[in-house]
Design a protein around this motif. Structure first.
Motif, short mmCIF file in Angstrom:
data_model
loop_
_atom_site.label_atom_id
_atom_site.label_comp_id
_atom_site.label_asym_id
_atom_site.label_seq_id
_atom_site.Cartn_x
_atom_site.Cartn_y
_atom_site.Cartn_z
N ARG A 131 6.95 8.29 -6.15
CA ARG A 131 8.39 8.48 -6.30
C ARG A 131 8.84 9.80 -5.69
O ARG A 131 9.90 9.87 -5.05
N VAL A 134 8.73 9.59 -1.80
CA VAL A 134 9.85 8.78 -1.30
C VAL A 134 11.15 9.57 -1.35
O VAL A 134 11.93 9.60 -0.39
N ASP A 140 3.52 10.58 4.36
CA ASP A 140 3.41 9.13 4.23
C ASP A 140 2.32 8.81 3.20
O ASP A 140 1.43 9.63 2.94
N LEU A 160 8.57 -0.26 -4.85
CA LEU A 160 7.56 0.25 -3.92
C LEU A 160 6.77 -0.89 -3.29
O LEU A 160 6.37 -0.81 -2.12
N GLU A 163 8.87 -2.45 -0.57
CA GLU A 163 8.91 -1.60 0.62
C GLU A 163 7.58 -1.55 1.36
O GLU A 163 7.47 -0.91 2.41
N ARG A 165 4.94 -0.11 0.26
CA ARG A 165 4.26 1.15 -0.04
C ARG A 165 3.07 0.93 -0.97
O ARG A 165 2.13 1.73 -0.99
#
Length: 318
Positions: A131, A134, A140, A160, A163, A165
């Motif tokens: 979190r 982001v 990354d 997440l 996305e 991730r």
């Protein structure tokens, strides 16, 4: 005699949320709605429960969310009692003492990417870190979440996952993934981290053996078995601020000797994995047996619950 007070913050339970099979999410807030002491992403706090138990949990929320501390607790029927007490005895409005936050992700300009490997409820510190990354547009990351079937904290992970991730690996369908393939080759700009059951963290240690120590981070659920040093000799612990000297008997832990001498020391895991009993040392030659301090930190600090001494006298910053 007291070397220092054990600092706790008074919080009240502001919310309890079901967050998966046997998992509850506890939200703690200041009784008067003040901001809470700041913390790093994925930091830990000790909960001082009304029963007297002290247990360590990772924060799920991120530092910008500074009006609350959020922890996820999985009820362990065969555990040491802390998770059962939280699930069965704690309700909205109850008061819980909380330690100052410690640990967590430290920003590093040399780290361009993160690979997180989490087993089940071990996702909690990485949820906070993800979190934060982001929100800040930082390095990354990829979060590999290994579960049998059901996701913990599913509603919190959903954005997440959408996305891309978070990559979910369900062992009930395809077995546990090869950790080496998730981590990849050694890359100096990448930090690899793991939190999960002991079998997973042991595998993670093996596959990252060639990585620089500074690029590997491991968090454990349970402290490893105590190391019994058959060659341990007695030594003296000197407290620099008071001049007090305390004898540590052969086979006795430094923590036990300090407590026997009337020194208040914050403790939780008593196995070198939580950081609650971290103290500075000034002189001597400590033997570090913890699983949490970095090589740089060990030049200044030790964990008294597991540390020993290779010198006859060890001076602590107390």
């Amino acid at each position: 005699m007291k070397a220092r007070p054990i600092t706790t913050i008074k919080t009240v339970v502001a919310g309890i949320e079901a967050a998966g099979a046997g998992i509850k999410l506890f939200t703690l807030a200041d009784p008067d709605h003040w901001e809470l002491p700041p913390f790093k992403p994925g930091a830990h706090i000790d909960l001082h429960l009304p029963s007297g138990l002290v247990r360590t949990y990772s924060l799920c929320n991120e530092p910008a969310d500074n009006a609350r501390y959020v922890v996820a607790v999985k009820r362990e029927a065969d555990g040491r009692g802390g998770s059962r007490a939280l699930h069965d005895e704690i309700g909205i409005g109850d008061v819980i003492g909380v330690s100052l936050p410690r640990g967590g992700l430290t920003p590093d300009a040399d780290i361009a990417s993160h690979v997180f490997v989490a087993g089940g409820i071990g996702v909690t510190p990485f949820l906070s870190m993800a979190r934060h990354l982001v929100r800040t547009g930082g390095a990354d990351f990829t979060l590999n979440l290994i579960v049998r079937q059901e996701l913990p904290l599913a509603s919190h992970l959903a954005p997440l996952i959408d996305e891309g991730r978070v990559v979910v690996h369900r062992t009930s369908r395809s077995g546990r993934p090869d950790l080496a393939s998730l981590i990849g080759d050694v890359r100096p700009e990448t930090l690899v981290s793991c939190c999960g059951p002991e079998s997973m963290t042991e595998d993670f240690e093996r596959v990252t053996a060639a990585w620089p120590e500074a690029n590997v981070h491991i968090e454990r659920f349970v402290a490893p078995a105590a190391v019994i040093d058959l060659d341990a000799k007695p030594f003296t612990v000197a407290l620099a601020r008071t001049g007090t000297e305390i004898q540590v008997r052969a086979g006795q832990t430094m923590l036990a000797a300090l407590q026997e001498g009337g020194i208040d020391i914050a403790t939780s895991c008593c196995g070198g994995i939580c950081g609650a009993c971290k103290l500075g040392w000034l002189e001597g030659k400590p033997v570090h047996r913890d699983r949490i301090l970095s090589p740089y930190e060990r030049e200044r600090y030790l964990m008294v619950c597991v540390a020993g001494s290779d010198s006859e006298r060890l001076v602590l910053d107390l």
